[in-house]
Design an enzyme around this catalytic site. Structure first.
Site, mmCIF file in Angstrom:
data_model
loop_
_atom_site.group_PDB
_atom_site.id
_atom_site.type_symbol
_atom_site.label_atom_id
_atom_site.label_comp_id
_atom_site.label_asym_id
_atom_site.label_seq_id
_atom_site.Cartn_x
_atom_site.Cartn_y
_atom_site.Cartn_z
ATOM 1 N N CYS A 160 0.848 -1.208 0.000
ATOM 2 C CA CYS A 160 0.000 0.000 0.000
ATOM 3 C C CYS A 160 0.872 1.241 0.000
ATOM 4 O O CYS A 160 0.443 2.306 -0.417
ATOM 5 C CB CYS A 160 -0.904 -0.022 1.225
ATOM 6 S SG CYS A 160 0.021 -0.229 2.743
ATOM 7 N N GLU A 190 -2.142 2.415 13.050
ATOM 8 C CA GLU A 190 -1.631 1.171 13.632
ATOM 9 C C GLU A 190 -0.176 1.387 14.002
ATOM 10 O O GLU A 190 0.549 2.106 13.317
ATOM 11 C CB GLU A 190 -1.759 0.021 12.632
ATOM 12 C CG GLU A 190 -3.195 -0.409 12.444
ATOM 13 C CD GLU A 190 -3.343 -1.719 11.682
ATOM 14 O OE1 GLU A 190 -2.567 -1.952 10.743
ATOM 15 O OE2 GLU A 190 -4.245 -2.491 12.041
HETATM 16 P P1 NAP Z 1 -8.985 -6.823 -0.433
HETATM 17 O O1 NAP Z 1 -9.454 -7.477 -1.653
HETATM 18 O O2 NAP Z 1 -9.687 -5.607 0.035
HETATM 19 O O3 NAP Z 1 -9.017 -7.936 0.714
HETATM 20 C C1 NAP Z 1 -8.545 -7.696 2.003
HETATM 21 C C2 NAP Z 1 -9.193 -8.677 2.954
HETATM 22 O O4 NAP Z 1 -10.581 -8.390 3.015
HETATM 23 C C3 NAP Z 1 -9.063 -10.139 2.523
HETATM 24 O O5 NAP Z 1 -8.924 -10.930 3.667
HETATM 25 C C4 NAP Z 1 -10.402 -10.368 1.844
HETATM 26 O O6 NAP Z 1 -10.787 -11.708 1.758
HETATM 27 C C5 NAP Z 1 -11.305 -9.584 2.774
HETATM 28 N N1 NAP Z 1 -12.614 -9.278 2.201
HETATM 29 C C6 NAP Z 1 -12.941 -9.001 0.934
HETATM 30 N N2 NAP Z 1 -14.280 -8.811 0.821
HETATM 31 C C7 NAP Z 1 -14.805 -8.970 2.060
HETATM 32 C C8 NAP Z 1 -16.104 -8.910 2.606
HETATM 33 N N3 NAP Z 1 -17.163 -8.651 1.855
HETATM 34 N N4 NAP Z 1 -16.274 -9.136 3.925
HETATM 35 C C9 NAP Z 1 -15.211 -9.402 4.708
HETATM 36 N N5 NAP Z 1 -13.937 -9.486 4.241
HETATM 37 C C10 NAP Z 1 -13.736 -9.264 2.942
HETATM 38 O O7 NAP Z 1 -7.443 -6.430 -0.529
HETATM 39 P P2 NAP Z 1 -6.237 -7.353 -0.971
HETATM 40 O O8 NAP Z 1 -6.251 -7.463 -2.448
HETATM 41 O O9 NAP Z 1 -6.173 -8.592 -0.157
HETATM 42 O O10 NAP Z 1 -5.012 -6.440 -0.487
HETATM 43 C C11 NAP Z 1 -4.538 -5.388 -1.216
HETATM 44 C C12 NAP Z 1 -5.118 -4.067 -0.738
HETATM 45 O O11 NAP Z 1 -4.806 -3.874 0.645
HETATM 46 C C13 NAP Z 1 -4.506 -2.882 -1.461
HETATM 47 O O12 NAP Z 1 -5.508 -1.946 -1.757
HETATM 48 C C14 NAP Z 1 -3.529 -2.316 -0.424
HETATM 49 O O13 NAP Z 1 -3.232 -0.956 -0.599
HETATM 50 C C15 NAP Z 1 -4.251 -2.577 0.837
HETATM 51 N N6 NAP Z 1 -3.324 -2.565 1.977
HETATM 52 C C16 NAP Z 1 -3.352 -1.501 2.828
HETATM 53 C C17 NAP Z 1 -2.463 -1.452 3.882
HETATM 54 C C18 NAP Z 1 -2.482 -0.295 4.830
HETATM 55 O O14 NAP Z 1 -1.920 -0.440 5.910
HETATM 56 N N7 NAP Z 1 -3.092 0.829 4.502
HETATM 57 C C19 NAP Z 1 -1.557 -2.492 4.080
HETATM 58 C C20 NAP Z 1 -1.545 -3.565 3.191
HETATM 59 C C21 NAP Z 1 -2.446 -3.594 2.138
HETATM 60 P P3 NAP Z 1 -11.180 -12.314 0.291
HETATM 61 O O15 NAP Z 1 -9.962 -12.183 -0.529
HETATM 62 O O16 NAP Z 1 -11.626 -13.689 0.541
HETATM 63 O O17 NAP Z 1 -12.283 -11.491 -0.291
#
Ligand code: NAP
Length: 479
Positions: free
Chosen positions: A285, A459
């Protein structure tokens, strides 16, 4: 791998999903299946909720020193098992082993940091302005929490939430990303070994995120959601949290500007760019998404960055000498390919990379694009891959306006040798964190988080604990 748990961790015991479902975990370097883990459904979520709710009252009463020492022991075990955990992470997520070892140290540090903070939760006492009433302030755990983590930092995104929740006296349900559940299950086993009481941490691995999480958020017994992931999913979870007025912390996406001024030290800028872009293959991110380089330096900066990027070795993360592992999956790689094709169509020049290699695994080469048009899709999309997109600017006001012209506001990077300018520009950037002449801001002792649509709350740091605590105020008249 053979000893890594693959079942759900609920109430201190390991169990299969109620309906017996499992899901595969793939190695992104080969596409091979590494393991099958339990795939929880709504019934399992209910069981985890019950365990967390039952354990809450007693855990809230545990002495801060007890909570602190469990975290300290867990820190020590994680460090002792660095190699084993790093191999597990590389296998399920793809990052090179050296980076995985770095993440183990970073992840463990959240346990050490919060073990130190657990014994420093302070309240207060004061005389109210009327002179008669006294105010006693105490800090109490917010209650059972739901922690949802992404796949890009499989261990650290967990410890950054579990550490403060344990320190504060909260119980919790962790739902890791389905691509990388093994690191979280290994962490649960370590916390059990470190003496964490049954029910304080419950881990539900699932491919059915909505079915598992929505009832928990709407049900009224979970009091806190701490989420790290994309802004779109964060928005949906905020709406679900509204019904039962669940307290939320949101660590969402970014679109980091990386600004190189005409008075920058180019060596520092190129070193910083390599870190800000290539940490975790660009799947962070905090990854620099838009490189704004002063027009007087742009050509030289692009040439040197392309040289460094082109020299990186791409391959399976377990192989010696590899700098860049595969992307997480085919969908992630397809997105990067589309963004590069769109930028090239709009006039960008490819200085290095830009071609998907043949063969198995989700590899994509380190890529530098220059002369990128401002209306390219990668300007307002998280690239989440090893692609640096360079644009030029001539004027400070102009670059600040362009850097802020995005709904996100997680982090920015500023390269200048002028202290005045560094402070002036940092204060005007709409971001939660700024790297001044450095490409790395993450540190467990510093408050990590964003503004605008990059999130709510912080965090790490001392404030990372506040997210899991409530104030209680006692009014005491003294006659
Ligand atoms: P994501 O698709 O938003 O998924 C994150 C988590 O949410 C996964 O465990 C996912 O599980 C879960 N999730 C998705 N839909 C959900 C729902 N309807 N109900 C409950 N949980 C749900 O993100 P990602 O692709 O894994 O990670 C990349 C993103 O994270 C990027 O946008 C990145 O910038 C962000 N990120 C932010 C930080 C920060 O500290 N700001 C740090 C690291 C990453 P499923 O895959 O099963 O849907």
């Amino acid at each position: 791998m053979t000893d890594t748990p693959t079942q759900l961790f609920i109430g201190g015991s390991w169990s299969d999903a109620a309906d017996g479902a499992t899901m595969p975990v793939d190695d992104p370097a080969t596409g091979e299946i590494l393991a099958h883990v339990a795939d929880a459904g709504a019934k399992d979520a209910q069981r985890a909720e019950e365990a967390a709710v039952q354990a809450q009252e007693e855990w809230a009463r545990a002495a801060p020193r007890v909570r602190s020492e469990i975290l300290r022991r867990a820190y020590e075990i994680v460090i002792e098992r660095t190699d084993e955990l790093a191999h597990l992470m590389t296998a399920e997520m793809g990052k090179p082993l050296a980076e995985a070892r770095g993440e183990v140290a970073y992840a463990a540090e959240f346990f050490r940091w919060f073990s130190e903070e657990a014994v420093r939760i302070e309240g207060g006492h004061g005389v109210l302005p009327d002179g008669r009433n006294r105010m006693l302030l105490s800090r109490r755990p917010v209650g059972p929490c739901l922690l949802i983590t992404p796949w890009n930092f499989p261990l650290a995104m967990g410890t950054r939430k579990i550490g403060p929740a344990i320190a504060a006296g909260c119980t919790m349900i962790l739902k890791p990303a389905p691509q990388t559940p093994l690191s979280s299950l290994a962490l649960a086993a370590i916390l059990k070994e470190a003496g964490l009481p049954d029910g304080v941490l419950n881990v539900v691995t699932t491919s059915r995120a909505g079915e598992v999480c929505e009832p928990l958020l709407r049900g009224g017994r979970i009091r806190k959601l701490s989420f790290t992931g994309s802004t779109n999913v964060g928005r949906l979870l905020l709406a679900q949290s509204a019904e039962a007025v669940v307290r939320t912390s949101m660590e969402l996406g970014g679109n980091a500007p990386f600004i190189v001024f005409e008075d920058a030290d180019l060596d520092k800028a190129v070193d910083g760019a390599m870190v800000a872009k290539m940490r975790n293959m660009g799947e962070a991110c905090t990854a620099a998404n838009r490189f704004f380089v002063h027009s007087s330096l742009a050509e030289e900066f692009g040439r040197r960055l392309a040289e460094r990027m082109g020299a990186l070795v791409v391959g399976p993360g377990t192989r010696d000498g590899v700098d860049v592992g595969p992307l997480i999956d085919r969908a992630g790689r397809a997105k990067v390919e589309e963004l590069v094709a769109d930028a090239v169509e709009r006039g960008a020049r490819v200085l290095v990379g830009g071609r998907t290699p043949e063969g198995p695994g989700c590899f994509y080469p380190p890529t530098v694009l220059t002369d990128v048009a401002s209306d390219s899709r990668l300007m307002d999309t998280e690239i989440f891959g090893p692609v640096a997109a360079i644009l030029t600017f001539d004027d400070e006001d102009e670059v600040i306006r362009r850097a802020n012209d995005t709904p996100w506001g997680l982090v920015g990077y500023v390269f200048t040798e002028g202290l005045d300018r560094a402070l002036r520009v940092s204060e005007r950037l709409e971001v939660g964190m700024v790297g001044v002449n450095t490409g790395l801001v993450s540190n467990p002792a510093a408050p990590f988080g964003g503004v605008k649509q990059s999130g709510l709350g912080r965090e790490g740091g001392r404030v990372g604990l506040d997210e899991f605590l409530e104030y209680q105020y006692l009014a005491v008249p003294v006659r």
